[in-house]
Write an enzyme that holds these catalytic residues in place. Sequence first.
Site, PDB file in Angstrom:
ATOM      1  CB  CYS A  42      33.957  46.110 -42.136  1.00  0.00           C
ATOM      2  SG  CYS A  42      33.209  44.604 -42.760  1.00  0.00           S
ATOM      3  NE  ARG A  84      35.887  48.499 -37.020  1.00  0.00           N
ATOM      4  CZ  ARG A  84      35.066  48.504 -35.981  1.00  0.00           C
ATOM      5  NH1 ARG A  84      35.531  48.770 -34.782  1.00  0.00           N
ATOM      6  NH2 ARG A  84      33.788  48.250 -36.133  1.00  0.00           N
ATOM      7  CD1 TRP A 110      34.274  39.597 -39.615  1.00  0.00           C
ATOM      8  CD2 TRP A 110      36.486  39.314 -39.686  1.00  0.00           C
ATOM      9  NE1 TRP A 110      34.578  38.479 -38.893  1.00  0.00           N
ATOM     10  CE2 TRP A 110      35.915  38.273 -38.914  1.00  0.00           C
ATOM     11  CE3 TRP A 110      37.866  39.341 -39.877  1.00  0.00           C
ATOM     12  CZ2 TRP A 110      36.684  37.280 -38.323  1.00  0.00           C
ATOM     13  CZ3 TRP A 110      38.625  38.340 -39.281  1.00  0.00           C
ATOM     14  CH2 TRP A 110      38.030  37.333 -38.510  1.00  0.00           C
ATOM     15  CD  GLU A 152      42.863  30.292 -22.597  1.00  0.00           C
ATOM     16  OE1 GLU A 152      43.580  29.876 -23.500  1.00  0.00           O
ATOM     17  OE2 GLU A 152      41.660  30.573 -22.761  1.00  0.00           O
ATOM     18  CG  ASN A 198      31.225  47.902 -39.391  1.00  0.00           C
ATOM     19  OD1 ASN A 198      31.160  46.682 -39.468  1.00  0.00           O
ATOM     20  ND2 ASN A 198      31.378  48.527 -38.234  1.00  0.00           N
ATOM     21  N   GLY A 199      28.466  46.583 -40.895  1.00  0.00           N
ATOM     22  CA  GLY A 199      27.218  46.172 -40.255  1.00  0.00           C
ATOM     23  C   GLY A 199      26.535  45.114 -41.097  1.00  0.00           C
ATOM     24  CD  GLU A 225      35.616  29.066 -22.312  1.00  0.00           C
ATOM     25  OE1 GLU A 225      36.055  27.954 -22.641  1.00  0.00           O
ATOM     26  OE2 GLU A 225      36.083  30.135 -22.750  1.00  0.00           O
ATOM     27  CE  LYS A 241      41.740  34.648 -30.935  1.00  0.00           C
ATOM     28  NZ  LYS A 241      41.014  34.432 -29.674  1.00  0.00           N
ATOM     29  CE  LYS A 271      39.149  31.736 -22.026  1.00  0.00           C
ATOM     30  NZ  LYS A 271      38.426  31.141 -23.090  1.00  0.00           N
ATOM     31  CG  HIS A 287      31.360   9.632  -8.284  1.00  0.00           C
ATOM     32  ND1 HIS A 287      30.780   8.518  -7.717  1.00  0.00           N
ATOM     33  CD2 HIS A 287      30.316  10.419  -8.688  1.00  0.00           C
ATOM     34  CE1 HIS A 287      29.471   8.603  -7.794  1.00  0.00           C
ATOM     35  NE2 HIS A 287      29.165   9.761  -8.374  1.00  0.00           N
TER      36      HIS A 287
HETATM   37  O1  M6R Z   1      40.013  28.771 -33.578  1.00  0.00           O
HETATM   38  P1  M6R Z   1      39.439  27.635 -32.785  1.00  0.00           P
HETATM   39  O2  M6R Z   1      38.094  27.940 -32.213  1.00  0.00           O
HETATM   40  O3  M6R Z   1      39.431  26.355 -33.544  1.00  0.00           O
HETATM   41  O4  M6R Z   1      40.446  27.463 -31.567  1.00  0.00           O
HETATM   42  C1  M6R Z   1      40.292  26.426 -30.654  1.00  0.00           C
HETATM   43  C2  M6R Z   1      41.196  26.593 -29.469  1.00  0.00           C
HETATM   44  O5  M6R Z   1      42.532  26.598 -29.857  1.00  0.00           O
HETATM   45  C3  M6R Z   1      40.884  27.869 -28.681  1.00  0.00           C
HETATM   46  O6  M6R Z   1      39.558  27.919 -28.269  1.00  0.00           O
HETATM   47  C4  M6R Z   1      41.813  27.958 -27.439  1.00  0.00           C
HETATM   48  O7  M6R Z   1      41.453  26.961 -26.528  1.00  0.00           O
HETATM   49  C5  M6R Z   1      41.760  29.335 -26.793  1.00  0.00           C
HETATM   50  N1  M6R Z   1      43.009  29.598 -26.191  1.00  0.00           N
HETATM   51  C6  M6R Z   1      40.694  29.468 -25.757  1.00  0.00           C
HETATM   52  O8  M6R Z   1      40.726  30.667 -25.067  1.00  0.00           O
END
Ligand code: M6R
Length: 610
Positions: A2, A28, A75, A488, A101-102, A481, A605, A485, A504
């Site tokens: 927060c 925040r 938050w 993307e 906040n905390g 992952e 996002k 990263k 394989h």
């Molecule tokens: O908000 P969510 O965790 O449901 O989002 C899922 C994906 O859209 C999200 O993880 C996406 O793959 C990101 N770009 C990963 O960095």
Amino acid sequence: MCGIFGCITTNGDAAPTIHASLKRLEYRGYDSVGIATINNGEVFIKKDQGKIDEVHKLLNLDDLQGNIGIGHTRWATHGAPLKINAHPHTDCTGQIIAVHNGIIENYAELKTELENRGHTFQSRTDTEVIPHLIEEALKQNPTLTLTQAVVETIKKLCGSYALAVISSKEPDKIVCARNESPLVIGVAQDATYCASDLTAFLPMTNQAVMINDGELVTLTPGAYEIIRIQDGAPVTRKPKTIDWTPEMAVKQGYPHFMIKEIHEQPDTLRNTLRAQEHYLELLSTFLDRATEVFLVACGTSYHACLAASYMFSKLAFLPTYPVYASEFIEQHGKSVNIDSTILAVSQSGETADTLGAVTCSQQRAATVLGLTNTVGSTLTRVSRVYLGQQSGPEIGVAATKTFTSQLSVLAQLALKLSTKRGKVSQDEMDYLAEKLDKLPETVEAIILSQEDKIKQLAKKYRDAKIFFFLGRGVNTATAYEGRLKLMEIAYVPSIAFPAGESKHGPISLIEHGFPVVFICPRDGQTHKTLIGNIQEMKARGASIISIIEEDDEEIKALSDDYVEVPKGIPEVLSPIPFVIPLQLFAYYMAVEKGINPDMPRNLAKSVTVK
Ligand code: M6R
């Protein structure tokens, strides 16, 4: 996470300044907002759920009288994002007002104790115990000053806090204090401020005093007094001149949100490890009784589910099925039923594919559980029980801190379930719990010691056209992952496989100089076989980049480049520290290529379409 803000000024009303400053702290958290001021001994409070602009439209947050006030942008962690849970909170008399906040870990015990003493609570928040404890301290000893009563209160609190308190009995001061949540003081000619970060007051003053854990500050107009809470000793600290631009200030001096959020992980992990006991217990009871469990998510959250399926299996002997949410209806839509349990994992709690899987499951009478970073999101509303991952808002499009928080919550859940099922020895459980508690420090050490090296690696590999990411066991998820990263954020086509699968098929791609990243924890069964997989790649001319434990000489000798993480990490928890170098690598690759990692093309996002 927060945002808190306090202002005491000799120059007019405080409320418009607090309102404007909260806007700068809105990153925040923004599910509710509130301001309290004092004028001629009278307390004024305006607060409500919703974003700051929405609440301002409704209530006019500039229109509160008084030259002293505190404000909060929320938050939600404890208590839904409702008006009643919005800060500021007051004691029974309405004279003592606090923002925080905390997380107060022992709030439930404190609340019961206070209720037994006749205090009445309005909200479901942990914060509300603070004004009541101050009230109680003053009731027990009316000679205490507000500062002394706050000190007495803080001695009773366990957990994290940056808090600010005002009282109509002493309307000439703000008392604020810090433990594991950020707090900074701003000093101007005619005003003093306290805030969660200096972005909030930068337009008014560039003179800032950083407050450390265990310190309390009493603010008066243009002045401040710091003491050490433990023994009351005065602390002398002069303001520093801050020469950040407003844009730099929002990112706290980091060039991008992504790197800021990578660096926040020691703190977010500490938060995640706090006070979920009741919900972990509840969720693990559902999982324990379940006949079949699907772990449903998209993108990074899916990778957390994949890792979790190994954790549940290894620690609690519970088979679970990780499923891409976008595939769930096709793959399981017809078979899911009243005996099925769905654990949906979503940072935003709003991802359309994940919610689609949830709706389908609900229509077929399955039990839906949730894990999300966004209390108040659709996922929290449709879940039978949900866990909050408490990572704070993530602005960068790439999930970083929210991934490690998800993993940490899922590991805690697996441990809880394991205890319930008695499948793993108490010694091993204690060992894992201790290691989990230490992960924030481990992650801190990795960032501190390896970041420069990773920057150099990004320079070396910046022109590589493709990467492989390989891991075994639970680190298959880490490999996935790392690949996501890099793709993307830095737009580098990448392939990830469980290392055993590479021979394989995918190995046919390997030729001289092809970069292959191996994730190599030392603990567990996978180390030996991974060495074999590295040899296979090396024999075909691949450039080996390994993520290893310190002093893993065997793999070092086979690697062209390596990044080291501290020794002694249990394999089942290893995705948390081992993913950090991969996040940093993706970030620095993007920077090397001149790509803005906060805004990768074609992505959003929160993906709210199917
Ligand atoms: O908000 P969510 O965790 O449901 O989002 C899922 C994906 O859209 C999200 O993880 C996406 O793959 C990101 N770009 C990963 O960095």
